[in-house]
Design an enzyme around this catalytic site. Structure first.
Site, mmCIF file in Angstrom:
data_model
loop_
_atom_site.group_PDB
_atom_site.id
_atom_site.type_symbol
_atom_site.label_atom_id
_atom_site.label_comp_id
_atom_site.label_asym_id
_atom_site.label_seq_id
_atom_site.Cartn_x
_atom_site.Cartn_y
_atom_site.Cartn_z
ATOM 1 N NE ARG A 15 -1.973 -1.585 3.577
ATOM 2 C CZ ARG A 15 -2.373 -1.684 4.853
ATOM 3 N NH1 ARG A 15 -3.551 -1.231 5.209
ATOM 4 N NH2 ARG A 15 -1.595 -2.229 5.760
ATOM 5 C CE LYS A 75 1.045 -2.649 9.411
ATOM 6 N NZ LYS A 75 -0.243 -3.020 10.067
ATOM 7 C CE1 TYR A 94 -4.987 2.195 10.576
ATOM 8 C CE2 TYR A 94 -3.854 1.716 8.525
ATOM 9 C CZ TYR A 94 -5.018 1.941 9.222
ATOM 10 O OH TYR A 94 -6.217 1.904 8.569
ATOM 11 C CG HIS A 96 -1.832 -1.005 15.400
ATOM 12 N ND1 HIS A 96 -3.174 -0.940 15.722
ATOM 13 C CD2 HIS A 96 -1.765 -0.972 14.048
ATOM 14 C CE1 HIS A 96 -3.877 -0.882 14.613
ATOM 15 N NE2 HIS A 96 -3.059 -0.894 13.588
ATOM 16 C CD GLU A 118 -3.041 2.990 15.804
ATOM 17 O OE1 GLU A 118 -2.864 3.335 14.633
ATOM 18 O OE2 GLU A 118 -2.119 2.978 16.650
ATOM 19 C CG ASP A 270 -4.011 -4.978 14.336
ATOM 20 O OD1 ASP A 270 -4.776 -5.685 15.011
ATOM 21 O OD2 ASP A 270 -4.427 -4.072 13.606
ATOM 22 C CB VAL A 298 -1.156 -11.915 7.814
ATOM 23 C CG1 VAL A 298 -0.485 -10.764 7.075
ATOM 24 C CG2 VAL A 298 -0.650 -13.249 7.284
HETATM 25 N N1 NAD Z 1 -4.690 -7.947 10.846
HETATM 26 C C1 NAD Z 1 -5.056 -6.915 10.097
HETATM 27 O O1 NAD Z 1 -4.576 -6.728 8.993
HETATM 28 C C2 NAD Z 1 -6.131 -5.981 10.601
HETATM 29 C C3 NAD Z 1 -6.781 -5.093 9.743
HETATM 30 C C4 NAD Z 1 -7.818 -4.305 10.242
HETATM 31 C C5 NAD Z 1 -8.182 -4.391 11.579
HETATM 32 N N2 NAD Z 1 -7.504 -5.241 12.407
HETATM 33 C C6 NAD Z 1 -7.853 -5.421 13.819
HETATM 34 O O2 NAD Z 1 -9.075 -6.151 13.936
HETATM 35 C C7 NAD Z 1 -9.611 -5.934 15.224
HETATM 36 C C8 NAD Z 1 -11.107 -5.645 15.153
HETATM 37 O O3 NAD Z 1 -11.309 -4.367 14.537
HETATM 38 P P1 NAD Z 1 -12.770 -3.745 14.305
HETATM 39 O O4 NAD Z 1 -12.579 -2.579 13.425
HETATM 40 O O5 NAD Z 1 -13.738 -4.783 13.912
HETATM 41 O O6 NAD Z 1 -13.117 -3.226 15.768
HETATM 42 P P2 NAD Z 1 -14.583 -2.836 16.314
HETATM 43 O O7 NAD Z 1 -14.377 -1.911 17.460
HETATM 44 O O8 NAD Z 1 -15.476 -2.410 15.214
HETATM 45 O O9 NAD Z 1 -15.144 -4.209 16.864
HETATM 46 C C9 NAD Z 1 -14.601 -4.845 17.969
HETATM 47 C C10 NAD Z 1 -15.733 -5.600 18.645
HETATM 48 O O10 NAD Z 1 -15.149 -6.440 19.637
HETATM 49 C C11 NAD Z 1 -16.132 -6.524 20.655
HETATM 50 N N3 NAD Z 1 -15.537 -7.099 21.857
HETATM 51 C C12 NAD Z 1 -14.818 -6.505 22.835
HETATM 52 N N4 NAD Z 1 -14.497 -7.400 23.778
HETATM 53 C C13 NAD Z 1 -15.033 -8.592 23.378
HETATM 54 C C14 NAD Z 1 -15.053 -9.897 23.937
HETATM 55 N N5 NAD Z 1 -14.469 -10.170 25.096
HETATM 56 N N6 NAD Z 1 -15.694 -10.869 23.223
HETATM 57 C C15 NAD Z 1 -16.280 -10.613 22.049
HETATM 58 N N7 NAD Z 1 -16.314 -9.402 21.499
HETATM 59 C C16 NAD Z 1 -15.676 -8.396 22.147
HETATM 60 C C17 NAD Z 1 -16.638 -5.095 20.793
HETATM 61 O O11 NAD Z 1 -17.877 -5.040 21.505
HETATM 62 C C18 NAD Z 1 -16.765 -4.701 19.345
HETATM 63 O O12 NAD Z 1 -18.058 -4.943 18.812
HETATM 64 C C19 NAD Z 1 -8.768 -4.813 15.826
HETATM 65 O O13 NAD Z 1 -7.807 -5.350 16.685
HETATM 66 C C20 NAD Z 1 -8.102 -4.194 14.615
HETATM 67 O O14 NAD Z 1 -6.901 -3.516 14.943
HETATM 68 C C21 NAD Z 1 -6.484 -6.026 11.923
#
Ligand code: NAD
Length: 371
Positions: A15, A75, A94, A96, A118, A270, A298
């Site tokens: 990206r 990143k 980002y 984190h 973030e 992340d 990943v």
């Molecule tokens: N790996 C990647 O490439 C990548 C890319 C984008 C986002 N992410 C990550 O994905 C994750 C989720 O992001 P999002 O945008 O969906 O966040 P979000 O805030 O929209 O959703 C998170 C959800 O988790 C719920 N939650 C909190 N504690 C919980 C528990 N104990 N059990 C079940 N649910 C629980 C919350 O109520 C919320 O609905 C984040 O950590 C984000 O950084 C990773």
């Protein structure tokens, strides 16, 4: 303002933080944009596209960091970049931090102002610069899960949607936010039997209203998680505690209770991951196996679909980058609560509570820097 756009150097990160359209907008606002040569190639933007839009290309990453007042990237900076960041430089990307202590210390040491995508937050508490990447990662998590469930990839050999007369796969999604919702939509669309778990009852209520009949909503607690994963073929980790570390909802001892050859995709990697056995991987070597369960972890999933991701990300970041460039970060953050929330480290001080709490570091209120 002088803006620098370096080429991303993290493994398989294709990206780019500003598109030629973004350069054109920033230039029209009176700013000078320096882009590292070939920064956009992975997202299908040539150096010529950038030059036509008004950018000046620089051959090396060192030159981009040296000239810029504001660095806009994708990143978090990685080790070779730490020493390129200058005191007083604004870095908009980002970070984190809460899951990365060495990065936190390196950025404190740099003396830069770190504004993290973030944690930019809207008044309704939504995270506008996480949403587009969460949408991409959520949709992708099912695509990747389906792939690794195939036998040649080491999986159980189950088709997500089944076929007439054969039950579909069972998909359990932990967290019903943006990632979880997009994952549920994709998995349900492919015909899987989906269980989506969250601790927010209003969120479960909303999901129950909008999801198709093959999606069940279940309250997330240890008992219910143990119950759900016993028959799961694909488990997707998608929880978020804003600015904090993800809770370990699936512990090492629970792996033995999951069917062998199942796939666990931890999108929350992340933020430290919501499985105890999660450790970050890259697109070059995305999976590993523990107790017969394939882990896909990943940390930059959207990096594999850079065309879609770059456009989705820059649609969201550009309006903020323009505010920062037009007003300078202090005025922009004084006038915008959304941007103010993005400030994590200023001049060696941690100004974001979640980060100070994660590592027991002193917390300085952001207001101290906005007088
Ligand atoms: N790996 C990647 O490439 C990548 C890319 C984008 C986002 N992410 C990550 O994905 C994750 C989720 O992001 P999002 O945008 O969906 O966040 P979000 O805030 O929209 O959703 C998170 C959800 O988790 C719920 N939650 C909190 N504690 C919980 C528990 N104990 N059990 C079940 N649910 C629980 C919350 O109520 C919320 O609905 C984040 O950590 C984000 O950084 C990773």
């Amino acid at each position: 303002m002088i803006i620098g756009v370096p080429k991303e150097i993290k493994n398989n990160e294709n990206r780019v933080a500003v598109t030629p359209a973004g350069v054109s907008e920033l230039s029209n606002n009176g700013h000078k944009v320096y882009v590292q040569a070939s920064a956009g190639v992975g997202s299908a933007f040539s150096d010529e596209d950038y030059v036509s839009a008004g950018a000046t290309m620089l051959p090396t990453i060192e030159e981009v960091y040296a000239i810029a007042e504001m660095i806009v990237k994708v990143k978090e900076p990685i080790e070779p970049e730490y020493n390129l960041i200058k005191p007083g430089q604004l870095v908009f990307t980002y970070f984190h931090f809460a899951s990365h202590e060495p990065l936190t210390h390196a950025m404190m040491k740099s003396g830069a102002t770190c504004l993290a995508y973030e944690t930019v937050e809207k008044p309704d508490r939504s995270l506008p610069l996480l949403i587009p990447m969460s949408e991409v990662a959520g949709r992708m998590s099912v695509q990747e899960g389906a792939k690794y469930l195939e036998k040649p990839m080491g999986g159980r050999g189950i088709l997500l949607g089944g076929v007439p007369g054969v039950r579909p796969a069972s998909v359990v999604i932990l967290g019903g936010g943006i990632v979880g919702t997009q994952a549920a939509k994709m998995a349900a669309g492919l015909g899987a039997r989906v269980t989506i778990m969250d601790v927010s009852i209003p969120r479960l209520r909303q999901l129950d209203d909008i999801m198709p009949a093959n999606v069940d909503t279940v309250y997330s607690n240890e008992y219910n998680i143990r119950e759900a994963i016993r028959k799961a073929d694909l488990i997707i980790g998608a929880v978020l505690i804003p600015g904090g570390k993800a809770p370990h909802l699936i512990t090492r001892d629970m792996l033995k209770t999951i069917p062998a050859g199942a796939v666990m995709v931890d999108v929350a990697v992340d933020q430290g991951g919501c499985f105890e056995t999660t450790k970050p991987t890259t697109h070059a070597d995305p999976t590993y196996v523990i107790d017969g369960i394939i882990h896909y972890t990943v940390a930059n999933m959207p990096g594999a679909v850079p065309y879609t991701s770059t456009l989705a990300l820059t649609n969201a970041t550009l309006p903020y980058a323009i505010q920062l460039a037009n007003k300078g970060w202090q005025k922009a953050c004084m006038e915008s609560r959304e941007l103010r929330h993005g400030l994590n480290i200023i001049d060696g001080k941690v100004v974001y509570k979640g980060v100070s709490e994660a590592f027991g570091l002193a917390y300085t209120p952001v207001e101290d820097f906005l007088k």
